[in-house]
Design a protein around this motif. Sequence first.
Motif, PDB file in Angstrom:
ATOM      1  N   ILE A 174      47.910  58.392  46.390  1.00  9.88           N
ATOM      2  CA  ILE A 174      49.081  57.626  46.521  1.00  9.88           C
ATOM      3  C   ILE A 174      49.785  57.588  47.911  1.00  9.88           C
ATOM      4  CG2 ILE A 174      51.665  57.757  45.743  1.00  9.88           C
ATOM      5  CD1 ILE A 174      49.620  58.352  43.267  1.00  9.88           C
ATOM      6  N   ASP A 175      50.391  56.542  48.046  1.00  9.89           N
ATOM      7  CA  ASP A 175      50.791  56.262  49.411  1.00  9.89           C
ATOM      8  C   ASP A 175      51.999  55.046  49.143  1.00  9.89           C
ATOM      9  OD1 ASP A 175      50.915  56.313  52.274  1.00  9.89           O
ATOM     10  OD2 ASP A 175      49.384  54.778  52.536  1.00  9.89           O
ATOM     11  N   SER A 176      52.698  54.926  50.431  1.00  7.09           N
ATOM     12  CA  SER A 176      53.537  53.869  50.366  1.00  7.09           C
ATOM     13  C   SER A 176      53.791  53.214  51.528  1.00  7.09           C
ATOM     14  CB  SER A 176      55.067  54.658  49.868  1.00  7.09           C
ATOM     15  OG  SER A 176      55.487  55.481  51.088  1.00  7.09           O
ATOM     16  N   ALA A 177      54.594  51.960  51.520  1.00 14.15           N
ATOM     17  CA  ALA A 177      54.432  51.210  53.050  1.00 14.15           C
ATOM     18  C   ALA A 177      55.916  50.223  52.607  1.00 14.15           C
ATOM     19  CB  ALA A 177      53.288  50.382  53.072  1.00 14.15           C
ATOM     20  N   GLY A 178      56.230  49.541  53.657  1.00  7.76           N
ATOM     21  CA  GLY A 178      57.277  48.718  53.653  1.00  7.76           C
ATOM     22  C   GLY A 178      56.728  47.320  54.059  1.00  7.76           C
ATOM     23  N   ILE A 189      47.376  43.572  55.615  1.00  6.22           N
ATOM     24  CA  ILE A 189      46.530  42.849  54.750  1.00  6.22           C
ATOM     25  C   ILE A 189      45.477  43.543  54.449  1.00  6.22           C
ATOM     26  CG2 ILE A 189      45.267  40.971  54.846  1.00  6.22           C
ATOM     27  CD1 ILE A 189      47.108  39.446  56.388  1.00  6.22           C
ATOM     28  N   GLU A 190      45.053  44.685  55.382  1.00  4.30           N
ATOM     29  CA  GLU A 190      43.747  45.265  55.132  1.00  4.30           C
ATOM     30  C   GLU A 190      43.913  46.233  53.804  1.00  4.30           C
ATOM     31  OE1 GLU A 190      45.275  44.991  58.092  1.00  4.30           O
ATOM     32  OE2 GLU A 190      43.657  43.456  58.808  1.00  4.30           O
ATOM     33  N   ASP A 191      45.237  46.567  53.602  1.00  9.79           N
ATOM     34  CA  ASP A 191      45.352  47.622  52.551  1.00  9.79           C
ATOM     35  C   ASP A 191      45.136  47.089  51.307  1.00  9.79           C
ATOM     36  OD1 ASP A 191      46.903  49.700  53.969  1.00  9.79           O
ATOM     37  OD2 ASP A 191      48.612  48.532  54.226  1.00  9.79           O
ATOM     38  N   PHE A 192      45.089  45.639  51.014  1.00  7.89           N
ATOM     39  CA  PHE A 192      44.679  45.009  49.904  1.00  7.89           C
ATOM     40  C   PHE A 192      43.047  45.582  49.429  1.00  7.89           C
ATOM     41  CE2 PHE A 192      48.017  41.877  50.314  1.00  7.89           C
ATOM     42  CZ  PHE A 192      48.721  41.955  49.120  1.00  7.89           C
ATOM     43  N   GLU A 234      56.687  38.463  48.985  1.00  9.24           N
ATOM     44  CA  GLU A 234      56.299  38.795  50.167  1.00  9.24           C
ATOM     45  C   GLU A 234      54.695  39.394  50.008  1.00  9.24           C
ATOM     46  OE1 GLU A 234      58.284  38.288  52.840  1.00  9.24           O
ATOM     47  OE2 GLU A 234      56.621  38.949  54.135  1.00  9.24           O
ATOM     48  N   LEU A 235      54.397  40.180  49.149  1.00  5.04           N
ATOM     49  CA  LEU A 235      52.892  40.582  49.039  1.00  5.04           C
ATOM     50  C   LEU A 235      52.092  39.732  48.889  1.00  5.04           C
ATOM     51  CD1 LEU A 235      53.816  44.092  47.295  1.00  5.04           C
ATOM     52  CD2 LEU A 235      52.646  43.648  49.596  1.00  5.04           C
ATOM     53  N   SER A 236      52.565  38.668  47.787  1.00  6.65           N
ATOM     54  CA  SER A 236      51.848  37.717  47.338  1.00  6.65           C
ATOM     55  C   SER A 236      51.519  36.589  48.328  1.00  6.65           C
ATOM     56  CB  SER A 236      52.238  36.629  46.388  1.00  6.65           C
ATOM     57  OG  SER A 236      52.501  37.414  45.061  1.00  6.65           O
ATOM     58  N   SER A 237      52.420  36.557  49.156  1.00  8.70           N
ATOM     59  CA  SER A 237      52.107  35.532  50.486  1.00  8.70           C
ATOM     60  C   SER A 237      51.370  36.296  51.504  1.00  8.70           C
ATOM     61  CB  SER A 237      53.442  35.153  51.123  1.00  8.70           C
ATOM     62  OG  SER A 237      53.925  36.411  51.864  1.00  8.70           O
ATOM     63  N   LEU A 238      51.128  37.528  51.334  1.00  4.09           N
ATOM     64  CA  LEU A 238      50.152  38.426  52.240  1.00  4.09           C
ATOM     65  C   LEU A 238      48.679  38.142  51.654  1.00  4.09           C
ATOM     66  CD1 LEU A 238      52.180  41.348  53.237  1.00  4.09           C
ATOM     67  CD2 LEU A 238      51.498  39.351  54.770  1.00  4.09           C
ATOM     68  N   ALA A 239      48.788  38.138  50.301  1.00  8.61           N
ATOM     69  CA  ALA A 239      47.441  38.415  49.678  1.00  8.61           C
ATOM     70  C   ALA A 239      46.149  37.264  50.227  1.00  8.61           C
ATOM     71  CB  ALA A 239      47.374  38.240  48.176  1.00  8.61           C
ATOM     72  N   PRO A 240      45.070  37.819  50.586  1.00  5.16           N
ATOM     73  CA  PRO A 240      44.104  36.921  51.031  1.00  5.16           C
ATOM     74  C   PRO A 240      43.551  36.245  50.245  1.00  5.16           C
ATOM     75  CG  PRO A 240      43.331  39.204  51.233  1.00  5.16           C
ATOM     76  CD  PRO A 240      44.602  39.341  50.663  1.00  5.16           C
ATOM     77  N   ASP A 241      43.415  36.596  48.807  1.00 10.26           N
ATOM     78  CA  ASP A 241      42.537  36.129  47.800  1.00 10.26           C
ATOM     79  C   ASP A 241      43.036  36.501  46.291  1.00 10.26           C
ATOM     80  OD1 ASP A 241      41.594  38.586  47.575  1.00 10.26           O
ATOM     81  OD2 ASP A 241      39.852  38.356  48.846  1.00 10.26           O
ATOM     82  N   GLU A 242      42.322  36.068  45.351  1.00  7.69           N
ATOM     83  CA  GLU A 242      42.714  36.064  43.904  1.00  7.69           C
ATOM     84  C   GLU A 242      42.480  37.742  43.733  1.00  7.69           C
ATOM     85  OE1 GLU A 242      44.361  35.151  40.670  1.00  7.69           O
ATOM     86  OE2 GLU A 242      44.246  33.720  42.402  1.00  7.69           O
ATOM     87  N   THR A 243      41.693  38.419  44.244  1.00  4.24           N
ATOM     88  CA  THR A 243      41.427  39.862  43.912  1.00  4.24           C
ATOM     89  C   THR A 243      42.404  40.683  44.604  1.00  4.24           C
ATOM     90  OG1 THR A 243      39.026  39.450  44.306  1.00  4.24           O
ATOM     91  CG2 THR A 243      39.789  41.618  44.244  1.00  4.24           C
ATOM     92  N   ALA A 244      42.940  40.118  45.747  1.00  2.00           N
ATOM     93  CA  ALA A 244      44.243  40.948  46.136  1.00  2.00           C
ATOM     94  C   ALA A 244      45.338  40.723  45.351  1.00  2.00           C
ATOM     95  CB  ALA A 244      44.337  40.435  47.592  1.00  2.00           C
ATOM     96  N   GLU A 245      45.598  39.414  44.966  1.00  4.16           N
ATOM     97  CA  GLU A 245      46.692  38.787  44.096  1.00  4.16           C
ATOM     98  C   GLU A 245      46.649  39.949  42.702  1.00  4.16           C
ATOM     99  OE1 GLU A 245      49.883  36.944  43.477  1.00  4.16           O
ATOM    100  OE2 GLU A 245      48.899  36.240  45.237  1.00  4.16           O
ATOM    101  N   GLU A 246      45.562  39.877  42.204  1.00  2.00           N
ATOM    102  CA  GLU A 246      45.666  40.682  40.920  1.00  2.00           C
ATOM    103  C   GLU A 246      45.925  42.192  41.130  1.00  2.00           C
ATOM    104  OE1 GLU A 246      41.810  39.793  39.531  1.00  2.00           O
ATOM    105  OE2 GLU A 246      42.331  37.886  38.912  1.00  2.00           O
ATOM    106  N   LYS A 247      46.131  42.679  42.339  1.00  2.00           N
ATOM    107  CA  LYS A 247      46.291  44.033  42.627  1.00  2.00           C
ATOM    108  C   LYS A 247      47.808  44.115  42.687  1.00  2.00           C
ATOM    109  CE  LYS A 247      41.956  45.366  44.864  1.00  2.00           C
ATOM    110  NZ  LYS A 247      41.562  45.903  46.038  1.00  2.00           N
ATOM    111  N   ILE A 248      48.706  43.208  42.665  1.00  2.00           N
ATOM    112  CA  ILE A 248      50.134  43.202  42.977  1.00  2.00           C
ATOM    113  C   ILE A 248      50.790  43.357  41.570  1.00  2.00           C
ATOM    114  CG2 ILE A 248      52.146  42.146  43.772  1.00  2.00           C
ATOM    115  CD1 ILE A 248      50.153  40.538  45.622  1.00  2.00           C
ATOM    116  N   PHE A 249      51.460  44.341  41.473  1.00  2.00           N
ATOM    117  CA  PHE A 249      52.349  44.707  40.114  1.00  2.00           C
ATOM    118  C   PHE A 249      53.838  44.955  40.686  1.00  2.00           C
ATOM    119  CE2 PHE A 249      48.107  46.239  39.747  1.00  2.00           C
ATOM    120  CZ  PHE A 249      47.793  45.693  38.049  1.00  2.00           C
ATOM    121  N   LEU A 250      54.658  45.008  39.746  1.00  2.00           N
ATOM    122  CA  LEU A 250      56.247  45.318  39.856  1.00  2.00           C
ATOM    123  C   LEU A 250      56.343  46.551  38.897  1.00  2.00           C
ATOM    124  CD1 LEU A 250      58.517  43.814  41.306  1.00  2.00           C
ATOM    125  CD2 LEU A 250      59.048  42.656  38.817  1.00  2.00           C
TER     126      LEU A 250
END
Length: 162
Positions: A38-42, A76-79, A95-111
């Motif tokens: 587990i980790d966290s970031a802003g 971005i590397e965190d993805f 904000e995370l979606s706007s940073l996501a470099p590709d679809e794989t990264a986008e699919e990792k984003i949740f609420l």
Amino acid sequence: MKIRICFVCLGNICRSPTAEGIMRSLVEEAGLEEYIEIDSAGTSAEHLDEEPDPRTHEAAEENGISLVGTARQFEIEDFAEFEYVIGMDGENRDELSSLAPDETAEEKIFLIRDFEPRARRDQDVPDPYYGGSDGFGEVFEILKNACRGLMEHVVIQHDLPS
Ligand code: 4NP
């Protein structure tokens, strides 16, 4: 392979460190430390290297959770490092979606509240920073429920021992 989860809020001094502390304690309780990290970031760098807000510490300590670590900015590397990148509110998610470099990264984003049993979809964890200390207790309760739901999801999804 470890399942890595990063909780993300705006400042990384209130909500995401709380989620990190709660989730880490659930992982320890379940004896799953060898499977889940587990980790966290802003999304913002405004509070870089700061400890969690004293009100965040207080609400966590009242519930038997000690928070470790200092604020960092999500990169971005965190993805590539994390399987789950979990925002606290819609703004974090956008904000995370706007940073996501590709679809794989986008699919990792949740609420986070999408994992909370009985919650409506798309609900935010309210930002407690400009409110009183009551808000921090409320945030803790919301995150406790949501993290329990997330824990169940991860155990089932990755077929972990339970
Ligand atoms: P967090 O709360 O995103 O849950 O860490 C906040 C912390 C700081 C600020 C806003 C929200 N701020 O505006 O400085």
